[in-house]
Design a protein around this motif. Structure first.
Motif, short mmCIF file in Angstrom:
data_model
loop_
_atom_site.label_atom_id
_atom_site.label_comp_id
_atom_site.label_asym_id
_atom_site.label_seq_id
_atom_site.Cartn_x
_atom_site.Cartn_y
_atom_site.Cartn_z
N ASN A 155 0.84 -1.20 0.00
CA ASN A 155 0.00 0.00 0.00
C ASN A 155 0.88 1.25 0.00
OD1 ASN A 155 -1.97 2.04 0.53
ND2 ASN A 155 -1.94 1.58 2.70
N PHE A 156 1.85 1.28 0.90
CA PHE A 156 2.73 2.43 0.97
C PHE A 156 3.62 2.52 -0.27
CE2 PHE A 156 2.62 2.60 5.93
CZ PHE A 156 1.33 3.11 5.88
N HIS A 157 4.05 1.42 -0.79
CA HIS A 157 4.82 1.38 -2.04
C HIS A 157 4.02 2.02 -3.17
CE1 HIS A 157 6.82 -0.48 -5.56
NE2 HIS A 157 5.63 -0.96 -5.88
N TRP A 158 2.74 1.70 -3.26
CA TRP A 158 1.89 2.23 -4.34
C TRP A 158 1.55 3.71 -4.14
CZ3 TRP A 158 -1.49 -2.46 -3.00
CH2 TRP A 158 -1.00 -3.61 -3.65
N HIS A 159 1.56 4.19 -2.89
CA HIS A 159 1.08 5.54 -2.61
C HIS A 159 2.15 6.51 -2.13
CE1 HIS A 159 -2.69 3.15 -2.47
NE2 HIS A 159 -3.09 4.17 -3.19
N VAL A 160 3.40 6.09 -2.08
CA VAL A 160 4.46 7.00 -1.64
C VAL A 160 4.60 8.12 -2.67
CG1 VAL A 160 6.43 5.79 -2.72
CG2 VAL A 160 6.77 7.08 -0.60
N LEU A 213 12.64 0.70 -2.27
CA LEU A 213 12.88 0.11 -0.96
C LEU A 213 11.66 -0.68 -0.50
CD1 LEU A 213 14.66 -0.11 1.67
CD2 LEU A 213 13.40 1.91 2.46
N LEU A 214 10.49 -0.09 -0.63
CA LEU A 214 9.28 -0.76 -0.18
C LEU A 214 8.92 -1.95 -1.06
CD1 LEU A 214 7.13 2.31 0.91
CD2 LEU A 214 8.57 0.82 2.32
N ASP A 215 9.26 -1.88 -2.32
CA ASP A 215 9.05 -3.03 -3.20
C ASP A 215 9.94 -4.19 -2.77
OD1 ASP A 215 7.64 -4.16 -5.38
OD2 ASP A 215 9.32 -3.79 -6.72
N GLU A 216 11.20 -3.89 -2.49
CA GLU A 216 12.13 -4.92 -2.01
C GLU A 216 11.65 -5.52 -0.70
OE1 GLU A 216 16.37 -4.62 0.16
OE2 GLU A 216 16.38 -3.82 -1.89
N HIS A 217 11.20 -4.67 0.22
CA HIS A 217 10.71 -5.16 1.51
C HIS A 217 9.46 -6.01 1.32
CE1 HIS A 217 12.82 -2.03 4.32
NE2 HIS A 217 13.66 -2.67 3.53
N GLY A 218 8.57 -5.57 0.45
CA GLY A 218 7.36 -6.34 0.18
C GLY A 218 7.68 -7.73 -0.34
N ARG A 271 16.97 -6.19 9.62
CA ARG A 271 17.56 -5.40 8.52
C ARG A 271 16.55 -4.38 8.01
NH1 ARG A 271 18.52 -5.50 2.74
NH2 ARG A 271 20.67 -4.91 2.32
N ARG A 272 15.28 -4.77 7.87
CA ARG A 272 14.26 -3.82 7.44
C ARG A 272 14.11 -2.70 8.46
NH1 ARG A 272 11.69 -8.69 6.07
NH2 ARG A 272 10.24 -8.50 7.82
N VAL A 273 14.11 -3.04 9.75
CA VAL A 273 14.02 -2.02 10.80
C VAL A 273 15.18 -1.04 10.66
CG1 VAL A 273 14.17 -1.60 13.30
CG2 VAL A 273 12.75 -3.49 12.42
N TRP A 274 16.36 -1.54 10.47
CA TRP A 274 17.55 -0.70 10.33
C TRP A 274 17.40 0.24 9.13
CZ3 TRP A 274 22.32 -2.81 7.47
CH2 TRP A 274 23.33 -1.85 7.42
N PHE A 275 17.06 -0.30 7.96
CA PHE A 275 16.93 0.52 6.76
C PHE A 275 15.84 1.58 6.94
CE2 PHE A 275 19.13 -1.35 2.90
CZ PHE A 275 20.09 -2.01 3.63
N LEU A 276 14.72 1.19 7.51
CA LEU A 276 13.62 2.14 7.70
C LEU A 276 14.00 3.19 8.74
CD1 LEU A 276 10.78 -0.48 7.53
CD2 LEU A 276 11.11 1.41 5.90
#
Length: 172
Positions: free
Chosen positions: A46-51, A62-67, A157-162
């Protein structure tokens, strides 16, 4: 009754090395993690699509990779539930009853708020993964524990990147 009709009514009885208490406990914990994983995946997409904004491309990628990484957990989680002798999620309603990750249905969320919310959600997921790992240790389920260890690392790792993406100013 035909053989096919009989098979449709037969319960799933996957052979298991775990007793009924372990199957119940482990399946319950893993299904809750699976629900959270689906909820976190959809929120991330959702955030990937609406950022939007000046860092659109970086955040979008980044959000696509995380997804992708979060979604990759789902099949392994569900299959692990089945391997230990349990049954798994069957519907969106089932997910909504078990998920801890809160939905975000807002029409607009700032990019910084998106990243901060996902950071906190991933951090909370790490805690629930650790709790499930402890349960695996209690029931001597080393295979599930091994999977969870990798998911903890990926989630951290996601927490760190975010976290780094949401920092206002970097320390010298």
């Amino acid at each position: 009754m035909s053989k096919a009709a009989t098979r449709r009514k037969a319960p799933l009885q996957t052979p298991s090395v775990y007793d009924s208490n372990a199957i119940r406990d482990l399946s319950g914990a893993l299904n809750a993690l699976l629900a959270d994983t689906f909820a976190l995946y959809l929120k991330t997409k959702n955030f990937h699509w609406h950022v939007s904004g000046p860092h659109f491309r970086d955040y979008h990628l980044l959000l696509d990779e995380h997804g992708d990484q979060i979604f990759a957990m789902t099949d392994a989680l569900a299959e692990r539930v089945r391997k230990i002798g349990g049954t798994t999620l069957r519907s969106i309603g089932h997910i909504s009853r078990l998920q801890h990750v809160e939905d975000n249905d807002a029409d607009y969320v700032t990019p910084q708020d998106m990243l901060a919310e996902l950071r906190d959600d991933n951090k909370d997921l790490v805690g629930r993964l650790r709790e499930a790992h402890d349960l695996c240790d209690e029931h001597e389920d080393v295979a599930t524990a091994s999977l969870i260890e990798n998911w903890i690392d990926e989630s951290e790792r996601r927490v760190w990147f975010l976290y780094e993406a949401t920092r206002e100013k970097h320390a010298p």
